[in-house]
Write an enzyme that holds these catalytic residues in place. Structure first.
Site, PDB file in Angstrom:
ATOM      1  CD  GLU A  78      31.568  40.286  30.533  1.00  0.00           C
ATOM      2  OE1 GLU A  78      32.621  39.076  30.388  1.00  0.00           O
ATOM      3  OE2 GLU A  78      31.406  40.909  30.708  1.00  0.00           O
ATOM      4  CG  HIS A  97      29.659  40.861  34.813  1.00  0.00           C
ATOM      5  ND1 HIS A  97      30.976  40.859  35.647  1.00  0.00           N
ATOM      6  CD2 HIS A  97      30.322  41.530  33.961  1.00  0.00           C
ATOM      7  CE1 HIS A  97      31.728  40.762  34.744  1.00  0.00           C
ATOM      8  NE2 HIS A  97      31.676  41.265  33.752  1.00  0.00           N
ATOM      9  CG  HIS A  99      34.132  45.279  33.972  1.00  0.00           C
ATOM     10  ND1 HIS A  99      33.731  45.924  32.798  1.00  0.00           N
ATOM     11  CD2 HIS A  99      34.504  43.880  34.162  1.00  0.00           C
ATOM     12  CE1 HIS A  99      33.322  44.604  32.409  1.00  0.00           C
ATOM     13  NE2 HIS A  99      32.858  43.991  33.180  1.00  0.00           N
ATOM     14  CG  HIS A 167      36.215  40.294  34.071  1.00  0.00           C
ATOM     15  ND1 HIS A 167      36.309  39.146  32.710  1.00  0.00           N
ATOM     16  CD2 HIS A 167      35.322  41.706  34.003  1.00  0.00           C
ATOM     17  CE1 HIS A 167      34.682  39.506  32.200  1.00  0.00           C
ATOM     18  NE2 HIS A 167      34.583  40.385  33.394  1.00  0.00           N
TER      19      HIS A 167
END
Ligand SMILES: [Zn+2]
Length: 270
Positions: A78, A97, A99, A167
């Site tokens: 990613e 980034h 989660h 996500h």
């Protein structure tokens, strides 16, 4: 004068370990920084759990998310998230980034994030949502293609954070420390917000004026330095301190072996 890249890599390694230690990321997720000497490049670790990221793990990428040199290591799938945001936002120097579990109830229900305490202002008021399905239909949900990263960067716009439905979250900052601060306190806020929703259906959020003023806490006080010192201490207490800087840290070709060696010699010094 050129920036001390050895120190830069150490700081970014510590940033990865901090966000892991604070429960924002686990085996997945990543923190990057724009290259301090070349705005058209960025540094991101080879593919490994952030808690383990060492200074020699960083790969240098161009803004198309192509490695400058053959890295000889597996890469995060990613990474276009980082490259496309650096392309779109010249003032952004760090991207994370993640989660984080605290956000998942909001992401599953499409509930807006609102700051419910002063430090939650770092995420902004009602940051945008992005749903990969809207533009790309059924995918494996990973943001791997440049056009997917560019779409996410457009959704982020001029905000500090974009919520990725079903996500995760992508957070940006003007520096690595700023980005980590926003990650940690927006996650705390999400946790409080979701808990508050379980005991009442009305949330008393900050006003937009309060959000603006409280959001400036990061840049106008010593809070950032104080928090970084605190988080660094917690990483060290957990046994995850970054190994002492080597004389020359290059993106390693066989980093696992080198990292092990360094950890051993750092342990001997203690
Ligand atoms: Zn992801």
């Amino acid at each position: 004068m050129a920036t001390n890249l050895v120190e830069v890599r150490r700081e970014l390694s510590l940033a990865n370990r901090i966000v892991a230690n604070e429960g924002i990321i686990d085996a997945f997720g990543h923190v990057s920084m724009r290259h301090p000497d070349n705005p058209n490049r960025y540094l991101l670790s080879r593919s490994r759990a952030p808690e383990l990221v060492a200074p020699e793990d960083f790969i240098e990428y161009d803004l198309e998310s192509q490695p400058i040199r053959e890295p000889g290591a597996s890469q995060y799938s990613e990474r276009v998230i980082h490259g496309e945001i650096y392309k779109a936002r010249p003032e952004v120097n760090s991207v994370c980034h993640h989660h984080c579990p605290a956000f998942m109830p909001l992401l599953a229900t499409g509930t807006d994030y609102v700051p419910v305490f002063h430090l939650g202002a770092v995420g902004g008021i009602k940051p945008p949502f992005w749903d990969q399905h809207d533009e790309f239909g059924d995918t494996n949900m990973l943001v791997c293609k440049p056009e997917e990263g560019a779409s996410l960067a457009r959704a982020l716009g001029s905000n500090w954070m974009v919520l990725m439905k079903r996500h995760g979250v992508t957070v940006v900052g003007t520096s690595v420390k700023d980005c980590v601060f926003r990650c940690v306190y927006s996650a705390r806020n999400a946790e409080y917000q979701v808990r508050a929703l379980t005991i009442g259906d009305r949330i008393a959020s900050l006003s937009s004026g309060e959000t603006q003023m409280a959001g400036n806490i990061v840049v106008q006080t010593t809070g950032l330095t104080r928090s970084w010192e605190y988080w660094s201490m917690r990483v060290a207490k957990a046994g995850g301190a970054v190994p002492a800087a080597a004389k020359s840290a290059k993106p390693a070709r066989a980093p696992a072996a080198k990292a092990t060696k360094k950890k051993k010699s750092a342990a001997r010094r203690k």
